[in-house]
Design a protein around this motif. Structure first.
Motif, PDB file in Angstrom:
ATOM      1  N   GLU A 115       0.823  -1.199   0.000  1.00 31.60           N
ATOM      2  CA  GLU A 115       0.000   0.000   0.000  1.00 31.60           C
ATOM      3  C   GLU A 115       0.860   1.253   0.000  1.00 31.60           C
ATOM      4  O   GLU A 115       1.796   1.374   0.788  1.00 31.60           O
ATOM      5  CB  GLU A 115      -0.909  -0.014   1.232  1.00 31.60           C
ATOM      6  N   PHE A 116       0.521   2.195  -0.859  1.00 34.48           N
ATOM      7  CA  PHE A 116       1.224   3.477  -0.897  1.00 34.48           C
ATOM      8  C   PHE A 116       0.972   4.262   0.377  1.00 34.48           C
ATOM      9  O   PHE A 116      -0.159   4.336   0.863  1.00 34.48           O
ATOM     10  CB  PHE A 116       0.759   4.289  -2.107  1.00 34.48           C
ATOM     11  N   VAL A 117       2.027   4.868   0.902  1.00 32.27           N
ATOM     12  CA  VAL A 117       1.930   5.668   2.120  1.00 32.27           C
ATOM     13  C   VAL A 117       2.232   7.136   1.841  1.00 32.27           C
ATOM     14  O   VAL A 117       1.431   8.020   2.145  1.00 32.27           O
ATOM     15  CB  VAL A 117       2.882   5.146   3.214  1.00 32.27           C
ATOM     16  N   ALA A 118       3.397   7.414   1.265  1.00 34.08           N
ATOM     17  CA  ALA A 118       3.816   8.788   1.013  1.00 34.08           C
ATOM     18  C   ALA A 118       4.868   8.806  -0.079  1.00 34.08           C
ATOM     19  O   ALA A 118       5.644   7.869  -0.218  1.00 34.08           O
ATOM     20  CB  ALA A 118       4.369   9.437   2.286  1.00 34.08           C
ATOM     21  N   GLY A 119       4.910   9.900  -0.849  1.00 36.10           N
ATOM     22  CA  GLY A 119       5.888  10.029  -1.908  1.00 36.10           C
ATOM     23  C   GLY A 119       6.419  11.441  -2.010  1.00 36.10           C
ATOM     24  O   GLY A 119       5.748  12.397  -1.612  1.00 36.10           O
ATOM     25  N   ALA A 120       7.623  11.574  -2.557  1.00 34.87           N
ATOM     26  CA  ALA A 120       8.268  12.871  -2.733  1.00 34.87           C
ATOM     27  C   ALA A 120       9.041  12.887  -4.040  1.00 34.87           C
ATOM     28  O   ALA A 120       9.885  12.027  -4.281  1.00 34.87           O
ATOM     29  CB  ALA A 120       9.198  13.186  -1.567  1.00 34.87           C
ATOM     30  N   SER A 121       8.750  13.867  -4.883  1.00 36.31           N
ATOM     31  CA  SER A 121       9.497  14.039  -6.116  1.00 36.31           C
ATOM     32  C   SER A 121      10.843  14.683  -5.819  1.00 36.31           C
ATOM     33  O   SER A 121      11.059  15.233  -4.734  1.00 36.31           O
ATOM     34  CB  SER A 121       8.706  14.896  -7.101  1.00 36.31           C
ATOM     35  N   TRP A 122      11.758  14.629  -6.792  1.00 36.36           N
ATOM     36  CA  TRP A 122      13.081  15.220  -6.568  1.00 36.36           C
ATOM     37  C   TRP A 122      13.121  16.700  -6.915  1.00 36.36           C
ATOM     38  O   TRP A 122      13.970  17.434  -6.404  1.00 36.36           O
ATOM     39  CB  TRP A 122      14.137  14.467  -7.381  1.00 36.36           C
ATOM     40  N   ARG A 123      12.218  17.141  -7.770  1.00 36.67           N
ATOM     41  CA  ARG A 123      12.195  18.527  -8.180  1.00 36.67           C
ATOM     42  C   ARG A 123      11.086  19.269  -7.451  1.00 36.67           C
ATOM     43  O   ARG A 123       9.927  18.868  -7.496  1.00 36.67           O
ATOM     44  CB  ARG A 123      12.003  18.626  -9.693  1.00 36.67           C
ATOM     45  N   SER A 128      10.343  19.332  -4.486  1.00 33.84           N
ATOM     46  CA  SER A 128       9.888  18.628  -3.280  1.00 33.84           C
ATOM     47  C   SER A 128       8.374  18.482  -3.201  1.00 33.84           C
ATOM     48  O   SER A 128       7.773  18.713  -2.144  1.00 33.84           O
ATOM     49  CB  SER A 128      10.415  19.349  -2.038  1.00 33.84           C
ATOM     50  N   ILE A 129       7.767  18.096  -4.297  1.00 33.76           N
ATOM     51  CA  ILE A 129       6.333  17.846  -4.299  1.00 33.76           C
ATOM     52  C   ILE A 129       6.055  16.548  -3.546  1.00 33.76           C
ATOM     53  O   ILE A 129       6.688  15.526  -3.806  1.00 33.76           O
ATOM     54  CB  ILE A 129       5.794  17.762  -5.731  1.00 33.76           C
ATOM     55  N   THR A 130       5.119  16.589  -2.619  1.00 32.02           N
ATOM     56  CA  THR A 130       4.801  15.422  -1.805  1.00 32.02           C
ATOM     57  C   THR A 130       3.323  15.072  -1.912  1.00 32.02           C
ATOM     58  O   THR A 130       2.493  15.915  -2.236  1.00 32.02           O
ATOM     59  CB  THR A 130       5.146  15.651  -0.329  1.00 32.02           C
ATOM     60  N   ASN A 131       3.015  13.812  -1.631  1.00 29.01           N
ATOM     61  CA  ASN A 131       1.630  13.387  -1.540  1.00 29.01           C
ATOM     62  C   ASN A 131       1.530  12.235  -0.549  1.00 29.01           C
ATOM     63  O   ASN A 131       2.506  11.530  -0.300  1.00 29.01           O
ATOM     64  CB  ASN A 131       1.054  13.009  -2.906  1.00 29.01           C
ATOM     65  N   TYR A 132       0.338  12.056   0.011  1.00 27.19           N
ATOM     66  CA  TYR A 132       0.130  11.094   1.082  1.00 27.19           C
ATOM     67  C   TYR A 132      -1.157  10.319   0.879  1.00 27.19           C
ATOM     68  O   TYR A 132      -2.123  10.822   0.300  1.00 27.19           O
ATOM     69  CB  TYR A 132       0.048  11.809   2.432  1.00 27.19           C
ATOM     70  N   ALA A 133      -1.164   9.095   1.377  1.00 30.77           N
ATOM     71  CA  ALA A 133      -2.396   8.343   1.445  1.00 30.77           C
ATOM     72  C   ALA A 133      -3.331   9.014   2.438  1.00 30.77           C
ATOM     73  O   ALA A 133      -2.893   9.584   3.439  1.00 30.77           O
ATOM     74  CB  ALA A 133      -2.124   6.904   1.870  1.00 30.77           C
ATOM     75  N   ASP A 134      -4.626   8.936   2.165  1.00 28.24           N
ATOM     76  CA  ASP A 134      -5.598   9.573   3.050  1.00 28.24           C
ATOM     77  C   ASP A 134      -5.498   9.046   4.483  1.00 28.24           C
ATOM     78  O   ASP A 134      -5.736   9.782   5.443  1.00 28.24           O
ATOM     79  CB  ASP A 134      -7.014   9.358   2.526  1.00 28.24           C
ATOM     80  N   SER A 135      -5.142   7.790   4.631  1.00 26.62           N
ATOM     81  CA  SER A 135      -5.098   7.170   5.944  1.00 26.62           C
ATOM     82  C   SER A 135      -3.992   7.716   6.844  1.00 26.62           C
ATOM     83  O   SER A 135      -4.048   7.549   8.061  1.00 26.62           O
ATOM     84  CB  SER A 135      -4.939   5.653   5.810  1.00 26.62           C
ATOM     85  N   VAL A 136      -2.985   8.365   6.251  1.00 27.43           N
ATOM     86  CA  VAL A 136      -1.866   8.877   7.046  1.00 27.43           C
ATOM     87  C   VAL A 136      -1.725  10.386   6.968  1.00 27.43           C
ATOM     88  O   VAL A 136      -0.893  10.964   7.686  1.00 27.43           O
ATOM     89  CB  VAL A 136      -0.532   8.224   6.628  1.00 27.43           C
ATOM     90  N   LYS A 137      -2.507  11.036   6.135  1.00 29.48           N
ATOM     91  CA  LYS A 137      -2.407  12.478   5.956  1.00 29.48           C
ATOM     92  C   LYS A 137      -2.629  13.197   7.289  1.00 29.48           C
ATOM     93  O   LYS A 137      -3.577  12.912   8.011  1.00 29.48           O
ATOM     94  CB  LYS A 137      -3.415  12.941   4.912  1.00 29.48           C
ATOM     95  N   GLY A 138      -1.736  14.122   7.589  1.00 31.10           N
ATOM     96  CA  GLY A 138      -1.806  14.850   8.843  1.00 31.10           C
ATOM     97  C   GLY A 138      -1.045  14.202   9.973  1.00 31.10           C
ATOM     98  O   GLY A 138      -0.826  14.839  11.012  1.00 31.10           O
TER      99      GLY A 138
END
Length: 123
Positions: A46-54, A56-66
């Motif tokens: 399951e995806f949890v969190a990701g970060a691009s290299w340029r 620093s764009i990030t995104n999170y699964a709804d279950s862990v956001k915050g």
């Protein structure tokens, strides 16, 4: 070869915090998109969190956001996952993934993986 090694897992009580680290070698870390996934027994990764290299764009699964925060230190070739207010449902093996481009939330979007680190949250 590109290698990823996760550390920082362990046993904590609900409401506690852990900081996972993923150290990379054998590649140009600053050019990789990085992500954290987790896998509980009998379930798909399951995806949890990701970060691009340029930028620093990030995104999170709804279950862990915050609660969880992904960050990266290019000087140390390391990506982190700060996990706060942990819940029993967060219990899983956590894996670090790396890809040459933004891999989104799909396992297939990442080319390299670490061996995983166990996170267990007790109630």
């Amino acid at each position: 070869q590109v290698q990823l090694v996760e550390t920082g897992g362990g046993l904590v009580q609900a409401g506690g915090s852990l900081r996972l680290s993923c150290a990379t070698s054998g590649g140009t870390f600053s050019s990789f998109a990085m992500a954290w996934f987790r896998q509980a027994p009998g379930k798909e990764r399951e995806f949890v969190a990701g970060a691009s290299w340029r930028r620093s764009i990030t995104n999170y699964a709804d279950s862990v956001k915050g609660r969880f925060t992904i960050s990266r230190d290019n000087a140390k070739n390391t990506v982190y996952l700060q996990m706060n207010n942990l819940k029993p449902e967060d219990t899983a093996i956590y894996y670090c993934g790396a890809g040459e481009y933004s891999g989104g939330s799909y396992v297939s979007g990442y080319s390299y993986w670490g061996q995983g680190t166990q996170v267990t949250v007790s109630s």
